[in-house]
Design an enzyme around this catalytic site. Structure first.
Site, mmCIF file in Angstrom:
data_model
loop_
_atom_site.group_PDB
_atom_site.id
_atom_site.type_symbol
_atom_site.label_atom_id
_atom_site.label_comp_id
_atom_site.label_asym_id
_atom_site.label_seq_id
_atom_site.Cartn_x
_atom_site.Cartn_y
_atom_site.Cartn_z
ATOM 1 N N GLU A 501 8.285 49.514 0.860
ATOM 2 C CA GLU A 501 9.657 50.028 0.867
ATOM 3 C C GLU A 501 10.308 50.024 -0.518
ATOM 4 O OE1 GLU A 501 12.028 48.310 4.021
ATOM 5 O OE2 GLU A 501 10.266 48.095 5.317
ATOM 6 N N HIS A 712 14.250 33.297 3.596
ATOM 7 C CA HIS A 712 15.551 33.172 2.941
ATOM 8 C C HIS A 712 15.613 31.933 2.057
ATOM 9 C CE1 HIS A 712 16.278 35.928 6.270
ATOM 10 N NE2 HIS A 712 17.249 36.411 5.540
#
Length: 778
Positions: A501, A712
């Site tokens: 992406e 994260h």
């Protein structure tokens, strides 16, 4: 007498994301904590002055945070687990960052606290952890320091804190389970809040705001008694600290829905102010006021200006609400329906939008003007309202001429039948066909989709935007990035690959740029979690696909390998939930328009030879109504079919994946299964795998990919750690229906963290496969 104005909270990242940039520079070792603190102090001063200059009476303080307000509240109450205390950082901020994002270094190795969505927003909060040995006590001076900081600038603020009820309802034990809240814990927590009130009384605060959004949820057994027990202690303290007219006043602030089922209790407890959401809970809240009335000494803080969307307020509608409240009480203040944390900073500088378009939008700074103008109009006579230039200018925005409907989109929606929402054959039959067609091993490994967006990738994209390189040069660069990431995935042994992406700036904005009906901003950033910010696109009109979106690069990536490459799409519900939706058309209609657009993309990907297609619905749970009685009729009954509409036309051998993250899934497991995907991956590493228990109980048919590590956090999980994680998953799930993957996309991580983590994940999977193979041969 002028109408009091109040703001629940203000964005903290800064006009140009100064806070984000400062903290991330500190994490990278480029600056010190002194610089971070200086940026924070400057931002607080600027934000207070902006609100003062706008004429806001009750300006919030303590709404600032270096990471998250729930995390700040946990630290304030002393709910800091021992594993973080043992890191023995010299500075409190480092402990806060370790709790928020994990830590791996010379001081130790700890994972972060769990992270969940803040009610129905795209903001993520850190879940407090309270264990049997947690000693609740006042543990921080932050709220008082910031109050004094503002006071030194000549601004008397209204301190804001997450209330004790919401804090306890959202906190969990070390096993990520709901707390068992006993009388001792109630007394300890309430005593800290009472002490906070006492300190603010000494400092000269006139109002203190306790945010209790959890009151907008359905009440379980004991909830009302819990609330009363907490606040009977807090309000007794207020009375004890009171000295006549100088008494500190308590504003009980609610938002994200109505509080009609507990309003009578709120009234009887005797709060000085009750904040009510008249955007999302208007009818029910008005009915409660009319049924039970308002205590003589209580002010109703009417939240009529949305803190959740960017469209201009309809003054006539807001004035109608205030007029209705005034039939019950004259003690009315005008304010925001929730904190403005959830909207961008200001429309100033958005010169990429035509002024005739921009006039329809209000970000945080502009919403201050709306609050002030509505408050002024609220006390005006009918004659003065009719002659008001502000009201006339506002009403011109709502004359019905903004959007012309797209006839082709309308016709296509009208032609849909039940068969368009049903995929055949049944999932069990498809599973056998896909197993044969794809030839994947047991416990197939993959990633969620994106790979790190390095500084180089962002720089090249910026050069294209500025016209410094040609489209051909940019395309060659993207192709090179795909080649590298495909080769690297093959080298480490992933089973199902992704193209990375690299061409996408954002998983929603990128799609919006290829759809009719969307607008885009330059700098309308909103905090999502920690220093992570997003820039949602705006749904301006009817939506349709303008051109193929992902086919070119997915097809290219598949041509570079013999491995299966997933096509990566964002689902219609997530696109809408992570955009600024229209307010003149229902969310259901907007989602169906998006579903048809993404359906076209799915079929084009399949025709291009893509055998696995992932349609991310990361935000499905996010907009689930807070009241359980509203779940299906107001949301799931159209959100789930919208997903089925997207993929119902593909062949049995085409495997459909979806992905969800950082939400509570347990209570809608059956609805997620009804989406009829073949595989779902979801966040699990911060949630102690409790979702797998619900999956097991529901006899979930969809194959599952519980995230085995937290993307994260910058820490790199070891192989043995991941082996143990996979074993924990397999104790709750059939190994023939489990995929191995990280929690979420890897866009925000660096390559130095990403590749070692994935190598460890693949090696751990190989070890577990070997164990499973050996045990099956015994």
């Amino acid at each position: 007498m002028p109408t009091l104005t109040s703001v629940s909270g203000f964005p903290r990242i800064g006009r140009d994301r100064e806070l984000k940039k400062s903290i991330e520079a500190y994490w990278k070792g480029k600056t010190g904590l002194a610089e971070v603190r200086a940026v924070g102090k400057a931002l607080r001063a600027e934000h207070w002055r902006i609100q003062k200059d706008a004429g806001i009476d009750l300006i919030p303080s303590n709404d600032f945070s270096y990471y998250d307000q729930m995390l700040d509240t946990a630290i304030l109450l002393g709910a800091v687990p021992q594993r973080y205390k043992r890191l023995a950082f010299a500075d409190d901020e480092d402990t806060l960052f370790a709790m928020g994002r994990g830590y791996q270094g010379v001081q130790g190795d700890v994972t972060a606290l769990p992270m969940k969505k803040w009610f129905t927003t795209n903001y993520h909060y850190l879940v407090p952890e309270i264990s049997a040995d947690t000693h609740i006590q006042l543990n921080s001076t932050k709220p008082f320091d910031e109050f004094n900081e503002a006071k030194a600038l000549g601004i008397l603020t209204k301190p804001v804190l997450i209330g004790p009820y919401t804090f306890l309802k959202l906190a969990r034990n070390p096993q990520a389970e709901e707390l068992e809240i006993d009388r001792g814990l109630i007394n300890e927590v309430a005593s800290v809040y009472a002490e906070v009130l006492g300190r603010f009384s000494e400092l000269g605060a006139q109002w203190v705001q306790f945010d209790e959004p959890y009151l907008a949820l359905d009440k379980e057994d004991g909830d009302v008694e819990l609330f009363k027990s907490l606040y009977s202690i807090v309000l007794r303290a207020r009375n004890r600290y009171s000295e006549g007219s100088a008494a500190v006043k308590v504003l009980l602030n609610t938002y994200f829905g109505h509080v009609a089922d507990i309003y009578e209790t709120l009234k009887l407890l005797g709060f000085d102010g009750i904040g009510m959401d008249f955007v999302e809970g208007r009818d029910e809240n008005l009915a409660a006021l009319k049924e039970y009335g308002v205590s003589e000494d209580t002010t109703i803080f009417a939240g009529v200006v949305s803190g959740r969307n960017i469209w201009r307020n309809d003054y006539a509608d807001s004035l109608g609400v205030i007029d209705a409240i005034r039939t019950v009480t004259d003690r009315v203040a005008v304010g925001t329906a929730s904190s403005l944390l959830h909207v961008p900073f200001s429309t100033q500088g958005e010169d990429g939008l035509n002024p005739t378009v921009l006039r329809h939008f209000a970000f945080a700074v502009e919403k201050l003007t709306e609050v002030k103008e509505i408050a002024s109009l609220a006390t005006a006579t009918e004659e003065d309202r009719r002659g008001s230039r502000e009201l006339a200018a506002n009403q011109s925005l709502f004359d019905g001429t903004r959007v012309v409907a797209d006839r082709q989109v309308t016709e296509r929606l009208n032609k849909l039948t039940e068969s368009d929402f049903t995929r055949s054959p049944a999932r069990a039959i498809r599973r056998e066909a896909q197993h044969e067609a794809l030839g994947l091993p047991q416990l197939p490994t993959t990633t969620i989709g994106s790979f790190p967006q390095t500084g180089e990738v962002r720089s090249v994209r910026a050069k294209l935007r500025r016209g410094e390189i040609s489209q051909d040069e940019y395309d060659r660069f993207i192709a090179g990035q795909i080649d590298e990431v495909i080769e690297h995935q093959e080298q480490i042994g992933l089973d199902v690959l992704v193209h990375g992406e690299f061409e996408r700036n954002d998983m929603v904005e990128y799609f919006g740029q290829h759809l009719n009906g969307f607008l885009f901003t330059r700098n309308a950033w909103v905090q999502s979690y920690g220093t992570r910010c997003v820039k949602p696109p705006i749904v301006w009109g009817d939506v349709s696909r303008a051109e193929p979106i992902t086919v070119r690069w997915s097809k290219y990536a598949q041509s570079r390998t013999k491995h299966v490459v997933k096509g990566m799409l964002t689902g219609p519900v997530t696109i809408l939930n992570w955009s600024w939706p229209r307010e003149d058309v229902s969310h259901e209609v907007q989602t169906r328009q998006l579903a048809l657009a993404i359906r076209d993309e799915v079929l084009d990907l399949e025709a291009a030879g893509i055998k696995v297609i992932q349609i991310d619905e990361a935000a499905l749970r996010e907009k689930l109504p807070l009241r359980r009685t509203d779940w299906h009729k107001k949301y799931l009954d159209w959100a789930v079919p919208a997903f089925r509409l997207v993929h119902s036309g593909v062949k049995p051998t085409t495997q459909i994946h979806t992905h969800m993250c950082y939400s509570e899934f347990n209570d809608i497991i059956k609805d997620i299964d009804d989406m009829d995907a073949d595989v779902i991956s979801f966040e699990a590493s911060r949630g102690d795998l409790v979702v797998l228990d619900a999956i097991q109980e529901a006899r979930f048919e969809t194959e599952v990919g519980p995230g085995v590590y937290d993307i994260h956090s910058p820490r790199i999980p070891g192989t043995q750690e991941l082996v143990e994680r996979i074993h924990a998953i397999l104790r709750k799930a059939d190994p023939d229906r489990v995929w191995i993957n990280p929690d979420c996309g890897l866009k925000t991580r660096g390559n130095d963290e990403t590749w070692p983590s994935l190598e460890h994940m693949v090696e751990a999977t190989r070890q577990v496969r070997g164990e499973l193979s050996s045990s099956s041969q015994v």
